[in-house]
Enzyme design. Structure first.
Site, PDB file in Angstrom:
ATOM      1  N   CYS A   1       0.835  -1.211   0.000  1.00  0.00           N
ATOM      2  CA  CYS A   1       0.000   0.000   0.000  1.00  0.00           C
ATOM      3  C   CYS A   1       0.870   1.261   0.000  1.00  0.00           C
ATOM      4  CB  CYS A   1      -0.978  -0.079   1.175  1.00  0.00           C
ATOM      5  SG  CYS A   1      -2.410   0.961   0.937  1.00  0.00           S
TER       6      CYS A   1
ATOM      7  N   HIS B   1      -3.737  -5.052   2.018  1.00  0.00           N
ATOM      8  CA  HIS B   1      -3.001  -5.372   3.253  1.00  0.00           C
ATOM      9  C   HIS B   1      -3.072  -6.857   3.605  1.00  0.00           C
ATOM     10  CE1 HIS B   1      -2.103  -1.291   4.771  1.00  0.00           C
ATOM     11  NE2 HIS B   1      -3.112  -0.976   3.976  1.00  0.00           N
TER      12      HIS B   1
ATOM     13  N   GLU C   1      -1.160  -8.429   5.596  1.00  0.00           N
ATOM     14  CA  GLU C   1      -0.757  -8.655   7.008  1.00  0.00           C
ATOM     15  C   GLU C   1      -1.934  -8.527   7.969  1.00  0.00           C
ATOM     16  OE1 GLU C   1      -0.345  -5.985   5.322  1.00  0.00           O
ATOM     17  OE2 GLU C   1      -0.748  -4.260   6.605  1.00  0.00           O
TER      18      GLU C   1
HETATM   19  N1  GLN Z   1      -3.476   6.315   0.984  1.00  0.00           N
HETATM   20  C1  GLN Z   1      -2.243   6.058   1.671  1.00  0.00           C
HETATM   21  C2  GLN Z   1      -1.088   6.815   1.008  1.00  0.00           C
HETATM   22  O1  GLN Z   1      -1.265   7.390  -0.003  1.00  0.00           O
HETATM   23  C3  GLN Z   1      -1.906   4.572   1.697  1.00  0.00           C
HETATM   24  C4  GLN Z   1      -2.900   3.846   2.549  1.00  0.00           C
HETATM   25  C5  GLN Z   1      -2.395   2.585   3.163  1.00  0.00           C
HETATM   26  O2  GLN Z   1      -1.186   2.313   3.208  1.00  0.00           O
HETATM   27  N2  GLN Z   1      -3.315   1.830   3.687  1.00  0.00           N
HETATM   28  O3  GLN Z   1      -0.001   6.802   1.505  1.00  0.00           O
END
Ligand code: GLN
Length: 208
Positions: free
Chosen positions: A86, A183, A185
């Site tokens: 992410c 995610h 994890e």
């Molecule tokens: N929207 C977040 C970002 O741009 C990422 C979100 C996440 O890691 N769950 O950094």
């Protein structure tokens, strides 16, 4: 032989990734240590690194200030496997923009040849779970938890799409770099972490 894995611990879900990676090592029958890392000296000793989810602008800024970003970049360029989740995927990318705000000035590692759209599925209240498959990695089914998740809008020829959801690319691999928009994890299924640990080869001890 034992591998030394770090989870970048500036901000985000560090503890969950440490736990998932330890379980994955055990399931893969591999020996190793998994710990939170922050400093260039801790990062320089790693065989593999996870950059967790959180807030990419914050993780990037903190890594820039303490010099970690340079060491991370050097190590990945020399072949160290890295798993970006992410916000971690965003940090690894060459190009990122927010779906609403557009281009922002944020530090990026500039290694993964993709264009990322941040918050591609909406904001926090639009978080959702979905079934994700990644045939190229042998992951038949897994649960993807998407929280302010990015997606990959475009990629260079060395990048392999490993998973799509609703026509959007949500997982990619480019050599020693694995990136996912969701995610893994946060579920009890460690198949993504198990695949990642399989990418790591222990550093060779110098011959006596
Ligand atoms: N929207 C977040 C970002 O741009 C990422 C979100 C996440 O890691 N769950 O950094």
């Amino acid at each position: 032989m034992s591998v030394n894995i770090g989870v970048l611990g500036m901000q985000g879900d560090v503890a969950e990734n440490i736990a998932a990676t330890r379980t994955a090592l055990a399931k893969a029958g591999m020996k190793g240590t998994v710990k939170q890392v922050k400093t260039p000296s801790e990062i320089s000793k790693l065989d593999g690194l996870i950059i967790p989810g959180g807030e990419s602008t914050m993780i990037g800024q903190m890594s820039l200030v303490n010099g970690a970003i340079k060491t991370i970049k050097d190590k990945i360029q020399k072949g160290m496997p890295v798993f970006g989740i992410c916000a971690g995927l965003i940090l690894l990318s060459k190009n990122a923009k927010d779906r609403v705000v557009g281009k922002m000035d944020q530090p990026l590692l500039d290694l993964l040849d993709v264009r990322v759209e941040r918050n591609s599925f909406g904001r926090q209240r639009d978080s959702f779970e979905a079934e994700i498959t990644a045939q190229p990695l042998g992951i038949v089914t897994s649960r993807g938890i998407f929280i302010r998740a990015p997606s990959i809008e475009g990629m260079g020829k060395d990048v392999q799409t490993v998973s799509k959801f609703n026509e959007k690319v949500v997982a990619v691999k480019q050599g020693n770099i694995l990136g996912v928009a969701f995610h893994p994890e946060l579920t009890s299924d460690v198949s993504w972490h198990k695949y990642f640990v399989s990418m790591i080869k222990p550093a060779k001890k110098p011959q006596k």
